[in-house]
Scaffold this active site. Structure first.
Site, PDB file in Angstrom:
ATOM      1  N   GLU A  96      15.632  29.501  15.054  1.00  0.00           N
ATOM      2  CA  GLU A  96      15.444  30.548  14.045  1.00  0.00           C
ATOM      3  C   GLU A  96      15.536  31.936  14.668  1.00  0.00           C
ATOM      4  O   GLU A  96      16.074  32.856  14.052  1.00  0.00           O
ATOM      5  CB  GLU A  96      14.108  30.370  13.313  1.00  0.00           C
ATOM      6  CG  GLU A  96      14.068  29.170  12.372  1.00  0.00           C
ATOM      7  CD  GLU A  96      15.092  29.248  11.234  1.00  0.00           C
ATOM      8  OE1 GLU A  96      15.620  30.334  10.968  1.00  0.00           O
ATOM      9  OE2 GLU A  96      15.378  28.205  10.626  1.00  0.00           O
ATOM     10  N   TYR A 153       9.503  35.799   7.810  1.00  0.00           N
ATOM     11  CA  TYR A 153      10.577  34.815   7.659  1.00  0.00           C
ATOM     12  C   TYR A 153      10.412  33.672   8.674  1.00  0.00           C
ATOM     13  O   TYR A 153      10.410  32.488   8.316  1.00  0.00           O
ATOM     14  CB  TYR A 153      11.973  35.454   7.813  1.00  0.00           C
ATOM     15  CG  TYR A 153      13.003  34.376   7.996  1.00  0.00           C
ATOM     16  CD1 TYR A 153      13.378  33.571   6.919  1.00  0.00           C
ATOM     17  CD2 TYR A 153      13.514  34.051   9.262  1.00  0.00           C
ATOM     18  CE1 TYR A 153      14.245  32.500   7.082  1.00  0.00           C
ATOM     19  CE2 TYR A 153      14.387  32.992   9.431  1.00  0.00           C
ATOM     20  CZ  TYR A 153      14.742  32.224   8.338  1.00  0.00           C
ATOM     21  OH  TYR A 153      15.586  31.162   8.511  1.00  0.00           O
ATOM     22  N   ASP A 163      14.984  34.970   4.134  1.00  0.00           N
ATOM     23  CA  ASP A 163      15.848  35.775   5.016  1.00  0.00           C
ATOM     24  C   ASP A 163      16.914  36.452   4.143  1.00  0.00           C
ATOM     25  O   ASP A 163      16.847  36.406   2.912  1.00  0.00           O
ATOM     26  CB  ASP A 163      16.469  34.895   6.115  1.00  0.00           C
ATOM     27  CG  ASP A 163      17.532  33.939   5.585  1.00  0.00           C
ATOM     28  OD1 ASP A 163      17.626  33.758   4.337  1.00  0.00           O
ATOM     29  OD2 ASP A 163      18.284  33.369   6.399  1.00  0.00           O
TER      30      ASP A 163
END
Ligand code: ADE
Length: 386
Positions: free
Chosen positions: A78, A161, A179
């Site tokens: 991520e 996020y 996001d």
């Protein structure tokens, strides 16, 4: 005031037989609204769940961090995926995990090695925060990732996020992960004119999604939205509405507003800075420098460069070389690099240098640029010429 949407219960057209079972289910679940109906945002989003999950089941790309969604891998992926495309991230991710397979190895890695593993991904502070966080995980959590959103949010480099992505994908907690992809998809589904660059828009969307996301399928729900944003409701160019499981629910589509939504405030104009970059060569060796520990590209290595567009006659003084050290000089092509707030417009020279370099330079074997020293992408055009 709001009329209930009807659910389409049978497939249409002749393509159904060629679809996978999950694809057929998605076709059957497509929600059709009757003309003139008007669902309020929460109901409209709730109606997304079934087609979204069915679509994700049959369309999810096979990605290394999905095949093995342990928290460490989800976290690293991520962070890498922020502002970088999936295809570009894959080789970085594989190499990173091979060399630093767990929190303990990340906490111990040498800074220069970490920068080398990150070289080319940009935003180097993200990598520094990974290492900082790995140290904290060892101290506070015995080397494990905590599973709760609020605990994750306290860690360096982890914002709402990423905390949502880790909590939902690795631990199955029903928290949203909003996001840029999700902001675009949801703005279009709701035909929202809110500026997606505002924190308040993100928070509003997180609140809405928290209410409607399925408690037991949080990972698939979040990744499904991200996936639609990445491959259907794409970030650049027109959306592929014909392929979208949310097409019949999407107000921007219905109102012909996909070209205007999402709304983004125009970015501030970037400052343009002229720079002159030099390849200072001596046989198989080359001079590099370490940048200051503060500011742009902090502490990374660089090719020697100065502000301004220099003429050949200015090079020796500007790069602190005695005139007699300067041998053959070759003009190199111009190059441009765009950072978030500044653009470098670069001129380059190759200089054959004789004698001892001043101490500000680190003189290294050219081959070591491949394996040891991390040169940021800003220098890529000149690096190719070394
Ligand atoms: N972009 C951000 N997170 C992602 C994920 N988990 N899978 C694919 N693309 C992504």
């Amino acid at each position: 005031m709001y009329k209930r949407a009807s659910v389409k219960t049978s497939g249409e057209g002749s393509t159904e037989n060629s679809r996978t079972p999950a694809g057929q289910m998605y076709d059957r679940l497509k929600i059709l609204e009757e003309p003139g109906t008007c669902l309020e945002p929460e109901r409209r989003l709730r109606a997304m769940n079934r087609p979204l999950l069915a679509w994700y089941e049959s369309h999810a790309r096979i990605l290394p961090w999905r095949e093995d969604a342990r928290p460490y891998k989800v976290w690293i992926s991520e962070i890498m995926l922020q502002q970088t495309r999936v295809e570009a991230v894959k080789p970085y991710f594989e190499r990173f995990i091979r060399e630093l397979p767990d929190v303990a190895s990340l906490a111990r890695v040498e800074d220069d090695r970490l920068m080398k593993l990150w070289e080319g991904l940009g935003y180097y502070n993200r990598a520094r925060n990974l290492k900082k966080t790995a140290g904290i995980l060892l101290e506070r959590y015995g080397g494990a990732m905590p599973e709760h959103y609020s605990q994750l949010l306290e860690l360096p480099g982890i914002g709402s996020y990423t905390a949502g992505a880790i909590a939902s994908i690795a631990f199955g907690h029903p928290v949203p992960a909003v996001d840029g992809n999700v902001l675009r998809v949801i703005s279009r589904v709701l035909a929202s004119k809110e500026d997606i660059l505002k924190q308040s828009t993100r928070r509003w969307m997180e609140e809405l999604l928290k209410k409607i996301m399925p408690a037991d399928r949080a990972s698939q729900f979040n990744q499904g939205l991200i996936e639609i944003g990445a491959v259907v409701c794409v970030p650049v160019g027109p959306p592929k509405c014909g392929e979208c499981p949310l097409e019949s629910l999407c107000l921007a589509r219905r109102q012909g507003l996909t070209g205007q939504i999402p709304v983004k405030t125009p970015a501030k104009k970037r400052r343009v800075e002229a720079r002159t970059v030099c390849i200072l060569e001596q046989g198989s060796q080359i001079a590099i420098r370490r940048r200051s520990s503060k500011g742009l590209l902090a502490s990374l290595y660089e090719l020697p460069n100065v502000e301004g567009t220099l003429e050949e006659a200015d090079l020796a003084a500007s790069f602190h070389l005695e005139q007699e050290m300067v041998g053959k000089v070759e003009k190199l092509p111009e190059a441009k690099h765009i950072f978030s707030h500044v653009e470098w417009h670069m001129t380059g020279y190759r200089i054959q240098v004789a004698g001892a370099f001043p101490p500000e330079y680190i003189v290294v074997d050219k081959k070591k640029l491949e394996t040891v020293y991390a040169l940021p992408n800003a220098f890529a055009r000149y690096r190719e010429l070394i």
